[in-house]
Design an enzyme around this catalytic site. Structure first.
Site, PDB file in Angstrom:
ATOM      1  N   SER A 220      -9.718  -0.548   7.173  1.00 38.25           N
ATOM      2  CA  SER A 220      -9.101  -0.438   5.685  1.00 38.25           C
ATOM      3  C   SER A 220      -8.503  -1.574   5.184  1.00 38.25           C
ATOM      4  O   SER A 220      -8.222  -1.545   3.993  1.00 38.25           O
ATOM      5  CB  SER A 220      -7.879   0.884   5.755  1.00 38.25           C
ATOM      6  OG  SER A 220      -8.498   2.092   5.558  1.00 38.25           O
TER       7      SER A 220
ATOM      8  N   SER B  60      -9.083   1.594   3.149  1.00 39.55           N
ATOM      9  CA  SER B  60      -8.173   2.502   2.358  1.00 39.55           C
ATOM     10  C   SER B  60      -7.218   1.585   1.371  1.00 39.55           C
ATOM     11  O   SER B  60      -6.593   1.959   0.467  1.00 39.55           O
ATOM     12  CB  SER B  60      -7.558   3.342   3.049  1.00 39.55           C
ATOM     13  OG  SER B  60      -6.880   2.995   3.957  1.00 39.55           O
TER      14      SER B  60
ATOM     15  N   LYS C   6       0.989  -1.214  -0.163  1.00 40.10           N
ATOM     16  CA  LYS C   6       0.118  -0.098   0.135  1.00 40.10           C
ATOM     17  C   LYS C   6       0.943   1.136   0.054  1.00 40.10           C
ATOM     18  O   LYS C   6       2.113   1.196   0.748  1.00 40.10           O
ATOM     19  CB  LYS C   6      -0.924   0.092   1.396  1.00 40.10           C
ATOM     20  CG  LYS C   6      -1.826   0.954   1.565  1.00 40.10           C
ATOM     21  CD  LYS C   6      -2.864   0.800   2.693  1.00 40.10           C
ATOM     22  CE  LYS C   6      -3.567   1.912   2.999  1.00 40.10           C
ATOM     23  NZ  LYS C   6      -4.555   1.586   4.099  1.00 40.10           N
TER      24      LYS C   6
HETATM   25  C1  LIG Z   1     -24.194   8.973  15.561  1.00 36.77           C
HETATM   26  C2  LIG Z   1     -23.223   8.592  14.810  1.00 36.77           C
HETATM   27  C3  LIG Z   1     -22.649   9.451  13.775  1.00 36.77           C
HETATM   28  C4  LIG Z   1     -21.494   9.023  13.067  1.00 36.77           C
HETATM   29  C5  LIG Z   1     -20.731   9.782  11.904  1.00 36.77           C
HETATM   30  C6  LIG Z   1     -19.990   8.899  10.972  1.00 36.77           C
HETATM   31  C7  LIG Z   1     -18.790   9.559  10.767  1.00 36.77           C
HETATM   32  C8  LIG Z   1     -17.731   8.950  10.217  1.00 36.77           C
HETATM   33  C9  LIG Z   1     -16.604   9.442  10.084  1.00 36.77           C
HETATM   34  C10 LIG Z   1     -15.481   9.391   9.506  1.00 36.77           C
HETATM   35  C11 LIG Z   1     -15.552   7.999   8.448  1.00 36.77           C
HETATM   36  C12 LIG Z   1     -13.955   7.737   8.257  1.00 36.77           C
HETATM   37  C13 LIG Z   1     -14.199   6.425   7.443  1.00 36.77           C
HETATM   38  C14 LIG Z   1     -12.651   5.655   7.861  1.00 36.77           C
HETATM   39  C15 LIG Z   1     -12.513   4.586   6.879  1.00 36.77           C
HETATM   40  C16 LIG Z   1     -11.359   3.945   7.675  1.00 36.77           C
HETATM   41  C17 LIG Z   1     -10.128   4.048   6.635  1.00 36.77           C
HETATM   42  C18 LIG Z   1      -8.809   3.429   7.360  1.00 36.77           C
HETATM   43  O1  LIG Z   1      -8.840   2.583   8.028  1.00 36.77           O
HETATM   44  N1  LIG Z   1      -7.880   4.359   7.180  1.00 36.77           N
HETATM   45  C19 LIG Z   1      -6.595   3.986   7.969  1.00 36.77           C
HETATM   46  C20 LIG Z   1      -5.366   3.449   7.303  1.00 36.77           C
HETATM   47  O2  LIG Z   1      -5.522   3.013   6.110  1.00 36.77           O
HETATM   48  O3  LIG Z   1      -4.582   3.041   7.948  1.00 36.77           O
END
Ligand SMILES: CCCCCCCC/C=C\CCCCCCCC(=O)NCC(=O)O
Length: 564
Positions: A259, A235, A160
């Site tokens: 991710s 991701s 990645k």
């Molecule tokens: C009442 C609850 C409200 C919920 C609101 C939801 C908000 C969601 C906010 C952010 C979403 C973020 C998504 C993240 C995806 C994961 C990505 C990841 O793991 N990245 C890290 C990496 O690649 O190392």
């Protein structure tokens, strides 16, 4: 004044000074203030335009450099193997490939050529690569000369984009990281190379990686091999698209909210998110640096459970702890992985926050049936409001700085719409963050879930791999909350694997008419399940911290009986 008189013609100077001749002190102050303010705004605007232009230029240059490197590689590998030789190599699973490499029936250079050419072919369809690792061919030749063969001798691996390699950028889709090559390989890369692996490509990610739609303004959108009108999750989406397309046999990703597991689910690939600190993060491209409540874990992705086991065995070696003393030396425990002890396993079909679609429920029930037929006790596990509590804890952890770091990373850059949405969601006012943090009691939540497992005697839990299979391109932001299924296990810091169990069938989608449309997110998922027949559906397996071997054992048992 002297300078003004030289630069500006006399008549013009008199005309400009005329209104000032009759002005009072107040007017002078007002004019001065307006000049300073106007000048400030003007220079900020100019700076913004210049930064924007510079970042756009960087994106363009980086993309063209990577595309040229891929073209060069394509011509370099052309004709090195016949297509039948290539296909013979590609169709081997990782265990078979390792046996052939160790027995010297094929060479690391041949295997590398096969995967380089296949990866280029897959990339043309799916846009999953960032750039090739140009030293890979030299490295393959170098390992051929070594007296000892490591356990990953000659295995080409894809990484990645956030895996740092000496001489390469980790842009994470952000223009500000262009032309900032790392001076050293990350510890995990050093260990993998020491074991004989050959990193050969870097793969695409969402901009900043805090999103689960693999697209960014530099390298564009990665597409799903099962349906190119759909996304791959994220991701580590470049990784899973490449692996599912056949262009890599072993890949490595990272996971702070899902991710590794979200794209594994979208592409029908096997993935493992280990406990934080089982695998070193030293030297990796950092994101959300100050955020320590929920940490990124680094783990393998592959085409079967054995590939994940091989990768974990190769990484959990003394070398890892020597290079990064914060990592306890904990060798892979084969006894636990091969144990026949009967287990008590919990399961749930819904997390109470985001409604999983019927195909995801069916996958869990199929896995449950397999485990029961093997003599394990499988009981329903319902922790009250787990989805909501987990989700709120996840969001509060990630938004400790109100989304400021993410905003800074893309300031002046073109910003992907999914990331814009995330930044908006994370820009929670400080008093709300403080209040929620107080009400939620992060530590108590974690402890109480763990105590519940211990009280019930659970060894592990199985649940949906995500709320739904792959969604159409550019729609992940319309279903953001579905991340609750994976982010829970980041909050708990439990090792969790994801494995493909089934594919969507028309009966699943017929049941969608009863799918509860609780809000706009659910409305979007309901709409996007139309035409999803044939897409892969994964199940997650989670266990208590440091029990990666137990997770992999359960995954292996499910995989074995699915193949029968
Ligand atoms: C009442 C609850 C409200 C919920 C609101 C939801 C908000 C969601 C906010 C952010 C979403 C973020 C998504 C993240 C995806 C994961 C990505 C990841 O793991 N990245 C890290 C990496 O690649 O190392």
């Amino acid at each position: 004044m002297w300078l003004l008189q030289r630069v500006i013609p006399n008549d013009l100077l008199i005309w400009l000074a005329h209104p000032l001749q009759n002005a009072n002190n107040f007017t002078y102050c007002a004019i001065g203030l307006a000049t300073v303010l106007g000048g400030g705004i003007f220079s900020t605007l100019i700076r913004y335009v210049l930064v924007k232009r510079e970042l756009a230029q960087k994106r363009k240059e980086k993309l063209s450099k990577c595309q040229n490197a891929l073209k060069q590689l394509e011509s370099d590998v052309l004709g090195t193997l016949s297509s039948s030789e290539r296909e013979k190599i590609i169709k081997l699973d990782l265990s078979q490939l390792i046996i052939k490499l160790q027995a010297e029936e094929i060479t690391p250079s041949q295997v590398l050529s096969a995967y380089q050419s296949k990866a280029i072919e897959v990339n043309k369809q799916l846009n999953c690569l960032v750039e090739p690792i140009t030293e890979a061919s030299e490295q393959a030749k170098a390992v051929e000369q070594l007296p000892e063969k490591g356990p990953l001798y000659g295995v080409p691996i894809s990484l990645k984009d956030n895996y740092s390699l000496k001489g390469y950028d980790c842009t994470l889709g952000c223009a500000r990281f262009v032309n900032l090559p790392y001076s050293k390989d990350a510890v995990i890369v050093q260990v993998l190379k020491k074991q004989g692996a050959i990193p050969f490509v870097k793969t695409n990610v969402p901009q900043t990686m805090i999103s689960w739609e693999t697209t960014n303004p530099m390298f564009g959108m990665t597409r799903n091999p099962y349906d190119t009108t759909r996304g791959v999750g994220g991701s580590s989406g470049g990784e899973t698209a490449l692996i599912a397309g056949g262009g890599s046999i072993l890949g490595f990703g990272s996971d702070v909210g899902g991710s590794i597991r979200i794209p594994a689910n979208m592409c029908g690939v096997y993935g493992l998110k280990p406990t934080d600190m089982r695998i070193s993060n030293k030297g990796m491209a950092p994101i959300l640096k100050g955020q320590t409540c929920v940490c990124s874990s680094y783990g393998p992705l592959g085409k079967d459970v054995d590939s994940l086991v091989i990768a974990m065995k190769a990484m959990c070696v003394p070398e890892m702890s020597l290079l990064d003393p914060t990592i306890p030396y904990k060798p892979f425990n084969m006894e636990v992985f091969e144990s026949k002890r009967k287990l008590k396993i919990g399961f749930y079909l819904q997390d109470g926050f985001f409604h999983a679609v019927p195909a995801m429920e069916r996958a869990v029930l199929e896995a449950k049936q397999i485990l029961e037929s093997r003599g394990h006790e499988v009981m329903e596990w319902n922790y009250p409001n787990i989805g909501l509590k987990g989700m709120l804890t996840f969001v509060i952890s990630l938004s400790g700085d109100g989304g400021e770091e993410l905003f800074e990373l893309v300031h002046g850059d073109a910003v992907d719409s999914s990331l814009k949405n995330t930044i908006r969601l994370l820009s929670i006012p400080k008093f709300v963050r403080k209040f929620l943090g107080f009400v939620l009691n992060f530590i108590e939540f974690k402890e109480s879930v763990t105590n519940d497992w211990i009280d019930k005697g659970l060894d592990a839990v199985i649940c949906p791999g995500f709320a739904c299979p792959a969604l159409p391109l550019n729609t992940a932001l319309l279903a953001t909350g579905s991340v609750s299924y994976t982010s829970l296990y980041n909050v708990l810091n439990y090792p969790t694997g994801s494995l493909p169990v089934t594919k969507v069938i028309s009966e699943d989608n017929e049941k969608m008419k009863n799918y509860p449309v609780k809000d706009l997110w659910h409305r979007a998922v309901k709409k996007f399940m139309r035409g999803s027949e044939g897409l892969p559906v994964n199940v997650q397996v989670a266990a208590l911290p440091w029990q990666e071997e137990l997770v992999l054992r359960i995954m292996k048992e499910i995989q074995t009986d699915l193949k029968k």
